[in-house]
Design a protein around this motif. Sequence first.
Motif, PDB file in Angstrom:
ATOM      1  N   ARG A 153       0.829  -1.202   0.000  1.00  0.00           N
ATOM      2  CA  ARG A 153       0.000   0.000   0.000  1.00  0.00           C
ATOM      3  C   ARG A 153       0.871   1.263   0.000  1.00  0.00           C
ATOM      4  NH1 ARG A 153      -4.026   0.602   4.861  1.00  0.00           N
ATOM      5  NH2 ARG A 153      -2.086   1.140   5.872  1.00  0.00           N
ATOM      6  N   ALA A 154       1.936   1.280   0.815  1.00  0.00           N
ATOM      7  CA  ALA A 154       2.836   2.433   0.854  1.00  0.00           C
ATOM      8  C   ALA A 154       3.591   2.573  -0.464  1.00  0.00           C
ATOM      9  CB  ALA A 154       3.809   2.305   2.021  1.00  0.00           C
ATOM     10  N   GLY A 155       3.961   1.448  -1.068  1.00  0.00           N
ATOM     11  CA  GLY A 155       4.656   1.500  -2.354  1.00  0.00           C
ATOM     12  C   GLY A 155       3.758   2.038  -3.450  1.00  0.00           C
ATOM     13  N   LEU A 156       2.519   1.586  -3.488  1.00  0.00           N
ATOM     14  CA  LEU A 156       1.575   2.068  -4.494  1.00  0.00           C
ATOM     15  C   LEU A 156       1.257   3.556  -4.315  1.00  0.00           C
ATOM     16  CD1 LEU A 156      -0.889  -0.968  -4.677  1.00  0.00           C
ATOM     17  CD2 LEU A 156       0.848  -0.294  -6.372  1.00  0.00           C
ATOM     18  N   ALA A 157       1.359   4.031  -3.081  1.00  0.00           N
ATOM     19  CA  ALA A 157       1.125   5.452  -2.804  1.00  0.00           C
ATOM     20  C   ALA A 157       2.368   6.295  -3.083  1.00  0.00           C
ATOM     21  CB  ALA A 157       0.682   5.637  -1.354  1.00  0.00           C
ATOM     22  N   GLY A 158       3.458   5.641  -3.507  1.00  0.00           N
ATOM     23  CA  GLY A 158       4.690   6.357  -3.819  1.00  0.00           C
ATOM     24  C   GLY A 158       5.497   6.769  -2.598  1.00  0.00           C
ATOM     25  N   GLU A 159       5.147   6.224  -1.435  1.00  0.00           N
ATOM     26  CA  GLU A 159       5.862   6.571  -0.204  1.00  0.00           C
ATOM     27  C   GLU A 159       7.167   5.800  -0.056  1.00  0.00           C
ATOM     28  OE1 GLU A 159       3.021   5.715   2.860  1.00  0.00           O
ATOM     29  OE2 GLU A 159       1.545   7.111   2.036  1.00  0.00           O
ATOM     30  N   LEU A 160       7.274   4.637  -0.695  1.00  0.00           N
ATOM     31  CA  LEU A 160       8.432   3.763  -0.558  1.00  0.00           C
ATOM     32  C   LEU A 160       8.782   3.122  -1.885  1.00  0.00           C
ATOM     33  CD1 LEU A 160       7.296   1.813   2.639  1.00  0.00           C
ATOM     34  CD2 LEU A 160       8.990   3.634   2.558  1.00  0.00           C
ATOM     35  N   THR A 161      10.007   2.648  -1.961  1.00  0.00           N
ATOM     36  CA  THR A 161      10.448   1.846  -3.101  1.00  0.00           C
ATOM     37  C   THR A 161      11.055   0.563  -2.552  1.00  0.00           C
ATOM     38  OG1 THR A 161      12.703   2.698  -3.154  1.00  0.00           O
ATOM     39  CG2 THR A 161      11.026   3.981  -4.348  1.00  0.00           C
ATOM     40  N   PRO A 162      11.252  -0.429  -3.386  1.00  0.00           N
ATOM     41  CA  PRO A 162      11.898  -1.655  -2.900  1.00  0.00           C
ATOM     42  C   PRO A 162      13.263  -1.398  -2.269  1.00  0.00           C
ATOM     43  CG  PRO A 162      10.856  -2.072  -5.006  1.00  0.00           C
ATOM     44  CD  PRO A 162      10.761  -0.580  -4.766  1.00  0.00           C
ATOM     45  N   ASP A 163      13.980  -0.383  -2.735  1.00  0.00           N
ATOM     46  CA  ASP A 163      15.299  -0.077  -2.163  1.00  0.00           C
ATOM     47  C   ASP A 163      15.215   0.327  -0.694  1.00  0.00           C
ATOM     48  OD1 ASP A 163      16.739  -0.716  -4.402  1.00  0.00           O
ATOM     49  OD2 ASP A 163      16.800   1.344  -5.171  1.00  0.00           O
ATOM     50  N   ASP A 164      14.048   0.764  -0.247  1.00  0.00           N
ATOM     51  CA  ASP A 164      13.892   1.120   1.172  1.00  0.00           C
ATOM     52  C   ASP A 164      13.992  -0.093   2.085  1.00  0.00           C
ATOM     53  OD1 ASP A 164      13.536   3.999   1.129  1.00  0.00           O
ATOM     54  OD2 ASP A 164      11.642   3.595   0.091  1.00  0.00           O
ATOM     55  N   PHE A 165      13.983  -1.288   1.509  1.00  0.00           N
ATOM     56  CA  PHE A 165      14.075  -2.509   2.300  1.00  0.00           C
ATOM     57  C   PHE A 165      15.328  -3.316   1.970  1.00  0.00           C
ATOM     58  CE2 PHE A 165       9.643  -1.346   1.929  1.00  0.00           C
ATOM     59  CZ  PHE A 165       9.266  -1.328   3.261  1.00  0.00           C
ATOM     60  N   ARG A 166      16.232  -2.714   1.228  1.00  0.00           N
ATOM     61  CA  ARG A 166      17.443  -3.426   0.802  1.00  0.00           C
ATOM     62  C   ARG A 166      18.270  -3.909   1.990  1.00  0.00           C
ATOM     63  NH1 ARG A 166      21.224  -1.922  -4.105  1.00  0.00           N
ATOM     64  NH2 ARG A 166      19.289  -2.594  -5.030  1.00  0.00           N
ATOM     65  N   TYR A 167      18.420  -3.087   3.011  1.00  0.00           N
ATOM     66  CA  TYR A 167      19.251  -3.430   4.179  1.00  0.00           C
ATOM     67  C   TYR A 167      18.418  -3.410   5.455  1.00  0.00           C
ATOM     68  CZ  TYR A 167      22.826  -2.404   0.742  1.00  0.00           C
ATOM     69  OH  TYR A 167      23.588  -2.386  -0.395  1.00  0.00           O
ATOM     70  N   GLY A 168      17.227  -3.895   5.384  1.00  0.00           N
ATOM     71  CA  GLY A 168      16.300  -3.812   6.509  1.00  0.00           C
ATOM     72  C   GLY A 168      15.249  -2.790   6.140  1.00  0.00           C
ATOM     73  N   GLU A 169      15.097  -1.786   6.968  1.00  0.00           N
ATOM     74  CA  GLU A 169      14.138  -0.720   6.690  1.00  0.00           C
ATOM     75  C   GLU A 169      14.859   0.614   6.723  1.00  0.00           C
ATOM     76  OE1 GLU A 169      11.057  -1.162   9.600  1.00  0.00           O
ATOM     77  OE2 GLU A 169      10.129  -2.814   8.534  1.00  0.00           O
ATOM     78  N   SER A 170      14.719   1.391   5.666  1.00  0.00           N
ATOM     79  CA  SER A 170      15.361   2.699   5.621  1.00  0.00           C
ATOM     80  C   SER A 170      14.602   3.681   6.508  1.00  0.00           C
ATOM     81  CB  SER A 170      15.397   3.231   4.179  1.00  0.00           C
ATOM     82  OG  SER A 170      14.110   3.699   3.798  1.00  0.00           O
ATOM     83  N   ALA A 171      15.177   4.852   6.678  1.00  0.00           N
ATOM     84  CA  ALA A 171      14.539   5.896   7.487  1.00  0.00           C
ATOM     85  C   ALA A 171      13.235   6.374   6.856  1.00  0.00           C
ATOM     86  CB  ALA A 171      15.510   7.064   7.665  1.00  0.00           C
ATOM     87  N   ARG A 172      13.038   6.105   5.580  1.00  0.00           N
ATOM     88  CA  ARG A 172      11.800   6.523   4.897  1.00  0.00           C
ATOM     89  C   ARG A 172      10.595   5.654   5.280  1.00  0.00           C
ATOM     90  NH1 ARG A 172      11.256   8.437  -0.509  1.00  0.00           N
ATOM     91  NH2 ARG A 172      10.531   6.336  -1.006  1.00  0.00           N
ATOM     92  N   VAL A 173      10.847   4.501   5.880  1.00  0.00           N
ATOM     93  CA  VAL A 173       9.763   3.591   6.246  1.00  0.00           C
ATOM     94  C   VAL A 173       9.043   4.150   7.472  1.00  0.00           C
ATOM     95  CG1 VAL A 173       9.164   1.254   6.981  1.00  0.00           C
ATOM     96  CG2 VAL A 173      10.958   1.605   5.277  1.00  0.00           C
ATOM     97  N   SER A 174       7.768   4.451   7.309  1.00  0.00           N
ATOM     98  CA  SER A 174       6.983   5.030   8.404  1.00  0.00           C
ATOM     99  C   SER A 174       6.689   3.983   9.472  1.00  0.00           C
ATOM    100  CB  SER A 174       5.669   5.586   7.861  1.00  0.00           C
ATOM    101  OG  SER A 174       4.830   4.516   7.446  1.00  0.00           O
TER     102      SER A 174
END
Length: 143
Positions: free
Chosen positions: A33-54
């Motif tokens: 849902r967050a990806g479809l809303a443009g809030e995240l990309t797959p790269d936000d989970f490359r090394y766990g969860e990036s700071a962009r992950v709400s």
Amino acid sequence: MTSLTPSPLLAPMAALIGWTLIVLLIIPFRRIRAGLAGELTPDDFRYGESARVSGEVGIPNRAWMNLLEAPVLFYALCLASIAAHAVDGFVVGAAWTYAGLRVVHSLIHLGYNRVVHRLVVFAVSNVVLTLLWIKLVVALLRT
């Protein structure tokens, strides 16, 4: 051929496993849902969860991890109690109490997420788990 009677401990174990799987299903739902809303990309989970992950997206993963940590001791306890023939009404009641408290803990975490409320439920669940282990050890020492 003899028929086996399933232990009453299997029901609270199955309930907690079922809840764990439900929480697991929430993770991709919120991430997609967050990806479809443009809030995240797959790269936000490359090394766990990036700071962009709400928090809304990250908390289900943390709730799922919580259901895989201390509950492992619960599952081991249940199986050991069954193997040792150390299952009685107290153990079954306490097992249901533990499973229920873990569900409540997750609901708080996934819902309004008040840390103090979550902590109290977590602490009480750990007291119940500790009492179960003490009861099993005492039962084993008496044999």
